[in-house]
Design an enzyme around this catalytic site. Structure first.
Site, short mmCIF file in Angstrom:
data_model
loop_
_atom_site.label_atom_id
_atom_site.label_comp_id
_atom_site.label_asym_id
_atom_site.label_seq_id
_atom_site.Cartn_x
_atom_site.Cartn_y
_atom_site.Cartn_z
N GLN A 257 0.76 -1.20 0.03
CA GLN A 257 0.14 -0.04 0.11
C GLN A 257 0.92 1.50 -0.01
O GLN A 257 0.47 2.41 -0.49
CB GLN A 257 -1.00 0.05 1.34
N HIS A 260 1.69 3.05 -3.45
CA HIS A 260 0.64 3.78 -4.05
C HIS A 260 0.93 5.30 -4.20
O HIS A 260 0.70 5.86 -5.42
CB HIS A 260 -0.71 3.50 -3.63
N GLU A 325 -9.11 1.53 5.59
CA GLU A 325 -9.69 0.79 4.22
C GLU A 325 -9.40 -0.37 4.07
O GLU A 325 -10.41 -1.18 3.84
CB GLU A 325 -8.86 1.69 3.00
N HIS A 326 -8.16 -0.72 4.31
CA HIS A 326 -7.94 -2.31 4.35
C HIS A 326 -7.42 -2.87 5.72
O HIS A 326 -6.53 -2.12 6.46
CB HIS A 326 -6.79 -2.63 3.29
N ASP A 359 -7.21 -6.82 -4.46
CA ASP A 359 -7.29 -5.52 -5.56
C ASP A 359 -7.88 -6.24 -6.48
O ASP A 359 -8.42 -5.30 -7.46
CB ASP A 359 -6.10 -5.08 -5.53
N HIS A 418 -52.68 19.46 3.88
CA HIS A 418 -52.28 17.88 4.03
C HIS A 418 -53.66 17.42 4.80
O HIS A 418 -53.89 16.28 4.32
CB HIS A 418 -50.99 17.62 5.01
#
Length: 431
Positions: A257, A260, A325-326, A359, A418
């Site tokens: 990761q 990235h 996230e992971h 992934d 109404h």
């Protein structure tokens, strides 16, 4: 990688630092993106050609990629890659088919019918990055669930390379997943084109897919003109590991990761100081042979951390606060911790479920909530490509049984019209 003791360090400081990675609120970027959006809205294709030449260095004659070009891109793939893509498609499709929801209705003897109607979106737009790191896997993760949901038309925008065509593997994935139309357009201008529509690119109901800060800012600004999936931030991973974990595996997954982006985050949480030190040693050893080592080094230095806790229960508490996230559970019995995990985009169990498996190949979607938003967001799914309508039907008898309650609610809120809408149906009755 710095080591922090959970009992001595204020974890909120680390969380604040990790949250600071979100750069989608930069005023200079927002102002630039607003100008791009406005020009696309006013001049359509003309703006797309202009910005493509300006930002991508390519002078295009056509925006749309014809079906024959997509087919040739697929046929040009080397057989092992074509086979891997087809296998991934099958796994992703199978997983997402299990997410499909059906319309439902229930009736009672009193003449009441209630229900929910599930309707696929008519047209969605997928954005796929194609710059220094093209992401063909994102084609699969966006288009397949949209197709499973029954979306009427799926279009895709992806930036061109210097030869005027997008990345060939991206085009091949668009072909195999059944993208209906593909356009050579990138950046904030592509997002604006899908949101408003141009002479060539049709207007969509929803835009999904990752992108750089300009793409993310455009999606944020255009939410409401159309729907979006989420605002994706820099990638992140958190690994909970005990003394039984393989330090080489842990290090490799953290590095996967960190490569990235310089803003990516890799965090290790363990109750074993020995394991932490061995993982750090492995990181130092493995990074030397990786092609993106400079990016990794900056990511680890600024947003990497190893947190020493007293127990795995504390490790879970830290993870739930960070909401990664992971999340990898590299412990002897990962299933024993699973029930305690509250906040995570995707959870990987054991030493043989590395994050890259998710992934590309396992099947669950890799478009996940980042930057702590796993506290309230979910991974991209089939339901993101559908909408729900409530169904209400009452017989005269059923409405008569409760109309006075409805009138009372309306009058309490001061909404006479109404109340009248219901009362008028029973004006002849004695109240």
């Amino acid at each position: 990688m710095k080591i922090y003791s959970y009992s001595e360090y204020d974890i909120d400081l680390l969380i604040k630092k990790l949250r600071s990675r979100d750069s989608s609120d930069r005023p200079d970027v927002t102002d630039s993106v607003k100008e791009i959006i406005n020009e696309v809205r006013l001049t359509g294709d003309e703006a797309l050609f202009k910005f493509t030449e300006k930002f991508d260095g390519v002078k295009l004659k056509n925006l749309e990629i014809d079906r024959d070009t997509l087919r040739k891109a697929y046929e040009s793939l080397k057989p092992p890659l074509a086979s891997a893509i087809e296998r991934a498609c099958e796994n992703i499709r199978k997983f997402h088919q299990r997410q499909k929801e059906n319309s439902w209705f229930e009736c009672d003897e009193g003449g009441i019918i209630l229900g929910q109607k599930i309707t696929p979106l008519e047209r969605i737009g997928v954005y796929v990055p194609g710059g220094t790191a093209p992401l063909p896997s994102s084609v699969l993760m966006n288009i397949i669930p949209a197709k499973v949901a029954g979306v009427g038309e799926v279009i895709m925008c992806t930036p061109p390379q210097k030869n005027g065509l997008p990345d060939p593997v991206i085009l091949a994935c668009a072909y195999v997943t059944g993208a209906d139309r593909v356009f050579s357009a990138g950046g904030a201008q592509a997002v604006a084109a899908m949101a408003y529509g141009t002479e060539t690119i049709p207007r969509v109901d929803k835009i999904t897919g990752p992108g750089n800060i300009y793409v993310a800012t455009a999606k944020k600004l255009l939410f409401g003109v159309c729907d979006i999936d989420m605002i994706a931030g820099p990638s992140e991973i958190l690994v909970i590991a005990d003394e039984n974990a393989n330090p080489g595996y842990v290090a490799a997954d953290l590095l996967s990761q960190a490569e990235h982006d310089i803003l990516a985050s890799a965090v290790l949480v363990s109750d074993s100081e020995t394991l932490i030190k061995r993982v750090i040693s492995e990181i130092d050893r493995q990074v030397r042979r990786l092609s993106r080592k400079d990016i990794i080094a900056r990511s680890i230095e600024n947003y990497g951390a190893a947190i020493l806790v007293n127990s795995l229960e504390e490790a879970v508490a830290v993870s739930n606060l960070i909401a990664p996230e992971h999340l990898e559970l590299m412990v002897k019995d990962p299933f024993s911790l699973l029930g305690s995990i509250k906040n995570a985009g995707a959870i990987f169990l054991g030493g043989y479920a590395p994050e890259p498996l998710g992934d590309y190949m396992a099947g669950p979607n890799h478009i996940l909530p980042t930057n702590g938003t796993a506290r309230f967001f979910s991974p991209l799914s089939v339901s993101d490509f559908t909408k729900k309508s409530s169904i209400i039907s009452y017989s005269e008898r059923a409405l008569k049984d409760i109309y006075k309650d409805v009138v009372l609610f309306a009058e309490t809120e001061g909404l006479d019209a109404h109340a009248n809408s219901v009362r008028i149906r029973f004006e002849g009755d004695n109240e």
